[in-house]
Design an enzyme around this catalytic site. Structure first.
Site, short mmCIF file in Angstrom:
data_model
loop_
_atom_site.label_atom_id
_atom_site.label_comp_id
_atom_site.label_asym_id
_atom_site.label_seq_id
_atom_site.Cartn_x
_atom_site.Cartn_y
_atom_site.Cartn_z
N HIS A 1 0.80 -1.25 -0.22
CA HIS A 1 0.19 0.01 0.20
C HIS A 1 0.89 1.21 -0.18
O HIS A 1 0.58 2.27 0.55
CB HIS A 1 -1.10 0.02 1.12
CG HIS A 1 -2.11 -1.23 1.39
ND1 HIS A 1 -3.25 -1.14 0.49
CD2 HIS A 1 -1.89 -2.42 1.80
CE1 HIS A 1 -3.65 -2.39 0.56
NE2 HIS A 1 -3.00 -2.90 1.33
N TYR B 1 -0.09 -4.38 11.62
CA TYR B 1 0.10 -3.04 11.19
C TYR B 1 0.53 -1.94 12.22
O TYR B 1 1.23 -1.12 11.62
CB TYR B 1 -1.58 -2.79 10.92
CG TYR B 1 -2.17 -3.14 9.47
CD1 TYR B 1 -2.06 -4.55 9.31
CD2 TYR B 1 -2.44 -2.37 8.50
CE1 TYR B 1 -2.18 -5.00 7.96
CE2 TYR B 1 -2.77 -2.86 7.16
CZ TYR B 1 -2.80 -4.25 6.94
OH TYR B 1 -3.08 -4.52 5.74
N ASN C 1 -10.34 -3.11 2.22
CA ASN C 1 -9.76 -3.06 0.80
C ASN C 1 -11.21 -2.69 0.09
O ASN C 1 -12.35 -2.68 0.47
CB ASN C 1 -9.33 -4.26 0.39
CG ASN C 1 -7.88 -4.55 0.64
OD1 ASN C 1 -7.07 -3.55 0.75
ND2 ASN C 1 -7.49 -5.73 1.14
#
Ligand code: NDP
Length: 485
Positions: free
Chosen positions: A56, A339, A129
């Site tokens: 990303h 993350y 997403n």
């Protein structure tokens, strides 16, 4: 303060005498190390980039708001969802997945759809997403999967062999591969695509009762896609096409909006549904669990500074608020760690104190110090817990709800392996034109694979999803469907 407001200064605030010429010994030089302004300029420039996201990396962001349109308070006690009409500010970052920071927008790739809600109970990140499913269903496979999407260690080129080898050996990817290769694999813009939370989450109400949920964001602009040919052409002409489109739409007041829906599954259904509902490679049929509208998201303000807001924005699916909890989805469980860890590495231990990430709710805790601690660091307040000095205390009513677990601690897979029905359902839902383009996109990509063994293995998966699907891909590649299917 004697410095004129318009004076150029060093980063320490002293006026700069000359910003055009380095200080040299004589007019020819060499350059003097005592020109600290020059040294500071060059040194800071060398440090202008933070490491780009491993995935990303290329993205665009915008500010906006979320508004509740339907009462869901019987399902969740999350305060930002407590009453119809309530608005919560938010920040969204859209992205491609595999390409580097400067890569083209209009490529075939899933799109990241990450939303940060600045709620009164702290930030809530929904890191989704534009597809309802994912390629794999266990986080342990994620680094391997992403390696196949990146560059070959020798040639530094993208590697179709690795891509299709991994997919053909990981048949749980078939559903997502079918979506990716379909028309929706290249959205026309970030505004013309849906978003999905993808994972299952748990909503918990004020009585402590829970339900499993899945989120859907439906674009109000309508679905629009680019064909392979047009996407490729735009990638050459304007690699920043989607970034520009989002910025310009908002700048001219054409604010993109999405309706938010939720699918709600009673907790007990998870044990009896026809497959494991926590498996992120599957959707819950909307015939079983219909979409319930509950809100609307509008993007109405561009960032004032790309780096400060879009590049430094950090999202984590573990950033939750009371009333919203994780599910046992094995992919989600890995992301809960990965993350936040990526951001601690990329932006720093105090990334959550940066203006774009800082909650609008007050923060009271006992975390202290660390690199770039640029707020007051708790000042002189009590710095441990428990304490006798009136420091902040836990609120037991905000504990995550308990749920039973059973079985042996072991490395196990989901206990069902039907990777074919839903991929086939999607194929059968497509029109003849859509099927033709799907097969053409797959053939175009698989043609580059150098080993027939990989192609044949993948053709078997398409065939198992739908015999017509497998047969058409095989024909396109000039091969026959292997006999053993
Ligand atoms: P439904 O008929 O109830 O739902 C079909 C879903 O497919 C809708 O969300 C629709 O979204 C979406 N869809 C329609 N055309 C396409 C397309 N060309 N590419 C991708 N998605 C499309 O059926 P089920 O819920 O039983 O699902 C059937 C299949 O639909 C699944 O196997 C899955 O592949 C796909 N799907 C299902 C979703 C779900 O949450 N159940 C979500 C997205 C896809 P829209 O209204 O925007 O056209």
């Amino acid at each position: 303060m004697t410095t004129n407001k318009n004076n150029l200064t060093t980063s320490w605030g002293a006026p700069v005498g000359d910003n055009q010429n380095s200080m040299t010994a004589g007019s020819r030089g060499p350059t003097l190390i005592q020109d600290v302004h020059l040294l500071e300029k060059l040194a800071h420039f060398n440090r202008e980039r933070v490491p780009e996201r491993v995935v990303h990396a290329k993205g665009a962001g915008a500010h906006g708001y979320f508004e509740v349109t339907n009462d869901v308070s019987k399902y969740t006690k999350a305060k930002f969802l407590s009453e119809v009409g309530k608005r919560t500010p938010l920040f969204v970052r859209f992205s491609t997945v595999a390409g580097e920071n400067g890569s083209a927008d209009s490529v075939r790739d899933p799109r990241g759809f990450a939303v940060k809600f600045y709620t009164e109970e702290g930030n809530y990140d929904l890191v989704g997403n534009n597809t309802p499913v994912f390629f794999i269903r266990d986080a342990i496979k994620f680094p391997d999967f992403i390696h196949t999407q990146k560059r070959h260690p020798v040639t530094h080129l993208k590697n179709p062999d690795a891509v299709w080898d991994f997919w053909s050996l990981s048949p749980e990817s078939l559903h997502q591969v079918t979506i990716l290769m379909s028309d929706r694999g290249i959205p026309a813009t970030y505004r013309h695509m849906h978003g999905f939370g993808s994972h299952t989450f748990k909503w918990v109400n004020a009585e402590g009762e829970g339900v499993w949920i899945k989120y859907h964001f439906k674009t109000e602009q309508g679905i629009k896609n680019l064909t392979e040919e047009v996407g490729t052409k735009i990638a050459g002409e304007n690699p920043d096409y989607h970034t520009q489109d989002l910025y310009e739409a908002i700048e001219k007041g054409d604010f993109p909006a999405w309706k938010l829906y939720v699918q709600i599954m009673p907790l007990e259904d998870a044990d009896t549904y026809r497959f494991d509902p926590f498996d992120v490679t599957k959707v819950w049929s909307q015939k079983d669990y219909p979409l319930i509208e509950f809100g609307r998201m509008v993007l109405n303000r561009n960032p004032e500074n790309y780096f400060a807001e879009v590049e430094q924005a950090t999202f984590s699916p573990g950033t939750l608020v009371p009333g919203i909890e994780p599910s046992p989805d094995k992919m989600l469980q890995g992301r809960l760690f990965a993350y936040a860890d990526a951001h601690r590495y990329r932006v720093g231990a105090n990334h959550n104190s940066l203006p774009i990430n800082r909650p609008k709710a007050d923060v009271h805790n006992y975390q202290r110090d660390g690199q770039m601690r640029f707020d007051s660091n708790g000042g002189g307040s009590v710095y441990y817990e428990p304490n006798s000095f009136g420091g902040p205390q836990e609120s037991p009513e905000n504990k995550t709800t308990a749920y039973p677990v059973s079985g042996s601690a072991d490395s196990t897979s989901y206990d069902h392996n039907d990777h074919y029905t839903q991929a086939g359902d999607l194929y059968r839902l497509l029109s003849e034109e859509e099927r033709t383009r799907l097969v053409s996109n797959i053939v175009g990509s698989m043609k580059q694979v150098t080993k027939d063994e990989i192609k044949l293995r993948q053709i078997q998966h398409f065939y198992k999803a739908d015999p017509e699907y497998g047969t058409r891909v095989a024909e396109g590649l000039g091969l026959s469907v292997p006999q053993e299917v």
